[in-house]
Design an enzyme around this catalytic site. Structure first.
Site, PDB file in Angstrom:
ATOM      1  N   ARG A 127       0.860  -1.183   0.000  1.00 51.99           N
ATOM      2  CA  ARG A 127       0.000   0.000   0.000  1.00 51.99           C
ATOM      3  C   ARG A 127       0.896   1.232   0.000  1.00 51.99           C
ATOM      4  NH1 ARG A 127      -2.609   0.397   5.079  1.00 51.99           N
ATOM      5  NH2 ARG A 127      -1.187   2.089   5.434  1.00 51.99           N
ATOM      6  N   GLU A 146       5.005   6.933   2.269  1.00 47.66           N
ATOM      7  CA  GLU A 146       5.834   5.720   2.314  1.00 47.66           C
ATOM      8  C   GLU A 146       5.111   4.619   1.554  1.00 47.66           C
ATOM      9  OE1 GLU A 146       6.029   3.352   5.815  1.00 47.66           O
ATOM     10  OE2 GLU A 146       3.953   3.684   6.347  1.00 47.66           O
ATOM     11  N   ASN A 148       4.168   0.563   2.062  1.00 40.90           N
ATOM     12  CA  ASN A 148       4.159  -0.533   3.042  1.00 40.90           C
ATOM     13  C   ASN A 148       4.180  -1.846   2.279  1.00 40.90           C
ATOM     14  OD1 ASN A 148       3.367   1.076   5.613  1.00 40.90           O
ATOM     15  ND2 ASN A 148       1.940   1.745   4.033  1.00 40.90           N
ATOM     16  N   SER A 153      -2.548  -2.927   5.972  1.00 38.28           N
ATOM     17  CA  SER A 153      -3.867  -3.335   6.485  1.00 38.28           C
ATOM     18  C   SER A 153      -4.998  -2.450   5.966  1.00 38.28           C
ATOM     19  CB  SER A 153      -3.834  -3.326   8.009  1.00 38.28           C
ATOM     20  OG  SER A 153      -3.492  -2.056   8.462  1.00 38.28           O
ATOM     21  N   LYS A 305      12.357   2.562   5.027  1.00 36.72           N
ATOM     22  CA  LYS A 305      12.417   4.001   4.753  1.00 36.72           C
ATOM     23  C   LYS A 305      13.769   4.379   4.149  1.00 36.72           C
ATOM     24  CE  LYS A 305       8.621   5.035   7.757  1.00 36.72           C
ATOM     25  NZ  LYS A 305       8.091   3.689   8.024  1.00 36.72           N
ATOM     26  N   LYS A 364      12.777  10.302  10.388  1.00 34.73           N
ATOM     27  CA  LYS A 364      12.171   8.960  10.460  1.00 34.73           C
ATOM     28  C   LYS A 364      13.197   7.868  10.771  1.00 34.73           C
ATOM     29  CE  LYS A 364       8.422   9.828   7.222  1.00 34.73           C
ATOM     30  NZ  LYS A 364       7.549   9.160   6.233  1.00 34.73           N
ATOM     31  N   GLU A 368       7.998   0.803  11.537  1.00 33.02           N
ATOM     32  CA  GLU A 368       6.657   0.796  10.948  1.00 33.02           C
ATOM     33  C   GLU A 368       5.640   0.828  12.072  1.00 33.02           C
ATOM     34  OE1 GLU A 368       6.122   0.806   7.704  1.00 33.02           O
ATOM     35  OE2 GLU A 368       8.255   0.649   7.268  1.00 33.02           O
ATOM     36  N   GLY A 369       4.416   1.133  11.707  1.00 32.89           N
ATOM     37  CA  GLY A 369       3.327   0.980  12.670  1.00 32.89           C
ATOM     38  C   GLY A 369       2.868   2.259  13.332  1.00 32.89           C
ATOM     39  N   ARG A 450      -7.681   7.563   5.077  1.00 32.24           N
ATOM     40  CA  ARG A 450      -7.695   7.710   6.540  1.00 32.24           C
ATOM     41  C   ARG A 450      -7.595   9.187   6.871  1.00 32.24           C
ATOM     42  NH1 ARG A 450      -2.642   4.211   7.873  1.00 32.24           N
ATOM     43  NH2 ARG A 450      -2.115   5.221   5.926  1.00 32.24           N
TER      44      ARG A 450
HETATM   45  P1  ADP Z   1       4.793   4.382   9.672  1.00 30.00           P
HETATM   46  O1  ADP Z   1       5.570   3.327   8.965  1.00 30.00           O
HETATM   47  O2  ADP Z   1       5.042   4.423  11.129  1.00 30.00           O
HETATM   48  O3  ADP Z   1       3.348   4.353   9.293  1.00 30.00           O
HETATM   49  P2  ADP Z   1       4.948   6.770   8.044  1.00 30.00           P
HETATM   50  O4  ADP Z   1       6.108   7.161   7.218  1.00 30.00           O
HETATM   51  O5  ADP Z   1       3.767   6.289   7.313  1.00 30.00           O
HETATM   52  O6  ADP Z   1       5.438   5.743   9.139  1.00 30.00           O
HETATM   53  O7  ADP Z   1       4.528   8.006   8.929  1.00 30.00           O
HETATM   54  C1  ADP Z   1       3.501   7.922   9.901  1.00 30.00           C
HETATM   55  C2  ADP Z   1       2.612   9.156   9.812  1.00 30.00           C
HETATM   56  O8  ADP Z   1       3.399  10.344   9.975  1.00 30.00           O
HETATM   57  C3  ADP Z   1       1.912   9.317   8.490  1.00 30.00           C
HETATM   58  O9  ADP Z   1       0.716   8.586   8.493  1.00 30.00           O
HETATM   59  C4  ADP Z   1       1.712  10.802   8.424  1.00 30.00           C
HETATM   60  O10 ADP Z   1       0.563  11.185   9.163  1.00 30.00           O
HETATM   61  C5  ADP Z   1       2.927  11.366   9.122  1.00 30.00           C
HETATM   62  N1  ADP Z   1       3.997  11.672   8.151  1.00 30.00           N
HETATM   63  C6  ADP Z   1       4.951  10.841   7.702  1.00 30.00           C
HETATM   64  N2  ADP Z   1       5.759  11.435   6.815  1.00 30.00           N
HETATM   65  C7  ADP Z   1       5.317  12.695   6.689  1.00 30.00           C
HETATM   66  C8  ADP Z   1       5.737  13.810   5.913  1.00 30.00           C
HETATM   67  N3  ADP Z   1       6.775  13.740   5.103  1.00 30.00           N
HETATM   68  N4  ADP Z   1       5.019  14.963   6.037  1.00 30.00           N
HETATM   69  C9  ADP Z   1       3.964  15.055   6.884  1.00 30.00           C
HETATM   70  N5  ADP Z   1       3.526  14.023   7.640  1.00 30.00           N
HETATM   71  C10 ADP Z   1       4.177  12.851   7.551  1.00 30.00           C
HETATM   72 MG    MG Z   2       2.538   4.711   7.433  1.00 30.31          MG
END
Ligand code: ADP
Ligand code: MG
Length: 474
Positions: A127, A146, A148, A153, A305, A364, A368-369, A450
């Site tokens: 996803r 990102e 996944n 899910s 990442k 970052k 994940e999660g 979401r």
């Molecule tokens: P995870 O693997 O923990 O889901 P993500 O990279 O998806 O990590 O980041 C988690 C959340 O952080 C995202 O759902 C989003 O709300 C916020 N986020 C992540 N990257 C960014 C970004 N570059 N700009 C703004 N918000 C972000």
């Molecule tokens: Mg995420």
């Protein structure tokens, strides 16, 4: 802020919103937008609705189409990365020195690489998540958060969301908002079913590798039911079951409780906390086996990442798509700025940039999660601590994406209903099956929207922050 649905005064009419929320909660139960409760996570005797928004949220049609279109490219990219050991070695070299979890995954990867892969079938369910960045010129663009590649899910519950919102809008007397169908669960099941049928044994089963606490079980069940409907048998097991009862035969077929396993579908195993030493052994056994792994260890690593950041470097996409400049530009146009923090000039520049203006970035780690990212002043604290050590390579830096906020109400058990400023994140599911060198299935498999209150920087539905939503295309 006005409600984007043009509800006008209706949106500030608390009594009406409360009444619609009651209707919506019942619709959630009727249509299966449900979860087990925190109090009783392993029982379905009493269940509740999954958090959802009262109304769908606007997404520009052209951007939605762009995300759909680029999904097949992303499927190909994940698959290509997973088969390029030179790239994976280079991309993750600095990370695995300092990040123990990625290093453990990498150990398994090397083991399987040396031994030679036992399965000619690859199955990917991923996803790709995006936010719609609103630039200074007011233009909106699709930017990837990102991708996944493991345990992506909500393909199940997302497919039940259109019916919920359609009903709420009907009752609210709003008839001109089109909420489209979401085929995610059907297409994801088609991918798993295809891999199972190529494996070629009617008696073999698909195994969902699941966790102990199963709050989100209905999301899994929707996919399971779809598989059973296709006459694909499914079992659910934990790492402990694999450790205690799993074994490989002389041809590396994986057996458990008398079942031959055709496909291992990981809905767990993406965080360090998911692994005991025994669980690592079980993961290794499954990876060595003939069973189709979704994802296999290489595709799991392709979703880190650090790999995402390395893919954004000049020339790297071209390496994977030498004859397909259109795919390169479709993919690249979704990239936000991504920066390595490895020691050296390039990393030093990124570090200085983040320290100067931390609110422009997200820091970052390789996790994940949800809930792991670092924002604002905290970025400076963390970077100042690691800046003189190789530990900096455990992180990547990313431009912060700033979507346009919209108003909505989040319906969540135990929280008061109130209109609030929200941000949405669009996910596109992708599914592919490769047999040997041939891609036999490559599809975009539906979507997930979401939405969360803009108060929260991070966190998904399972973490109790975001809520399930539907796009309405404008
Ligand atoms: P995870 O693997 O923990 O889901 P993500 O990279 O998806 O990590 O980041 C988690 C959340 O952080 C995202 O759902 C989003 O709300 C916020 N986020 C992540 N990257 C960014 C970004 N570059 N700009 C703004 N918000 C972000
Ligand atoms: Mg995420």
């Amino acid at each position: 802020m006005a409600c984007s649905l043009g509800l006008g005064e209706k949106f500030t009419d608390r009594a009406l919103l409360e009444q619609l929320a009651l209707v919506a909660k019942d619709a959630a139960a009727l249509h299966g937008v449900i979860m087990r409760t925190k109090e009783d996570p392993n029982s379905s005797e009493v269940v509740s609705y999954a958090p959802f928004t009262l109304f769908p949220s606007p997404i520009p049609k052209s951007i939605f189409e762009q995300a759909r279109l680029v999904q097949k490219d992303f499927n190909l990219l994940v698959d290509k990365v997973s088969r390029d050991s030179t790239f994976l070695e280079q991309a993750l070299a600095s990370t695995i020195i300092v990040d123990n979890f990625t290093a453990r995954l990498f150990q398994i990867y090397r083991h399987v690489l040396q031994e030679g892969t036992s399965s000619p079938i690859n199955l990917g369910l991923n996803r790709s998540d995006y936010m719609l960045h609103c630039g200074e010129n007011g233009m909106t663009s699709l930017k990837q958060i990102e991708i996944n590649t493991i345990a992506a899910s909500f393909g199940g519950l997302a497919s039940r969301m259109p019916a919920l919102h359609r009903h709420v809008l009907n009752v609210a007397g709003i008839h001109d908002v089109h909420v489209m169908d979401n085929t995610s669960v059907v297409v994801l099941a088609r991918g798993i079913g295809k891999a199972w049928s190529i494996y070629g044994s009617d008696r073999a089963v698909v195994m969902f590798l699941v966790e102990e606490t199963q709050i989100n079980i209905f999301d899994h069940r929707l996919l399971e039911h779809e598989l059973w409907n296709q006459n694909v048998p499914v079992i659910r097991r934990k790492f402990e079951d694999v450790t205690e009862k799993g074994c490989l035969d002389g041809e590396k077929r994986l057996f458990l409780d008398g079942h031959e396993i055709a496909v291992v579908y990981y809905r767990y195993g993406y965080m360090p906390q998911h692994y005991t030493e025994k669980n690592w052994e079980a993961r290794l056994m499954m990876e060595r086996s003939r069973a189709v792994k979704c994802p296999d260890i290489a595709s799991h690593l392709a979703g880190t990442k650090k790999v995402q950041q390395e893919l954004s470097k000049p020339g790297i996409l071209e390496r994977f798509f030498p004859d397909n400049p259109d795919a390169v530009s479709r993919i690249r146009s979704t990239f936000a700025g991504l920066y390595s923090l490895d020691q050296g000039d390039e990393g030093d520049r990124a570090l200085a940039m983040a320290l100067r203006d931390p609110d422009m970035f997200v820091l970052k780690p390789q996790r994940e999660g949800g809930g792991n990212n670092i924002y604002g002043e905290k970025i400076c604290h963390v970077l100042n601590e690691v800046k003189d050590s190789p530990e900096r390579s455990a992180y990547i830096l990313m431009d912060k994406i700033t979507p346009l906020p919209v108003s909505n109400c989040i319906v969540r058990r135990g929280s008061p209903l109130k209109p609030q400023t929200c941000l949405s994140e669009l996910g596109m599911f992708g599914v592919y099956v490769r047999q040997g060198t041939e891609m036999v299935l490559n599809e975009c498999a539906g979507h997930l929207l979401r939405t969360k209150s803009s108060e929260f920087a991070d966190g998904g539905v399972a973490a109790g922050v975001a809520a399930l939503d539907n796009p309405y295309l404008i």
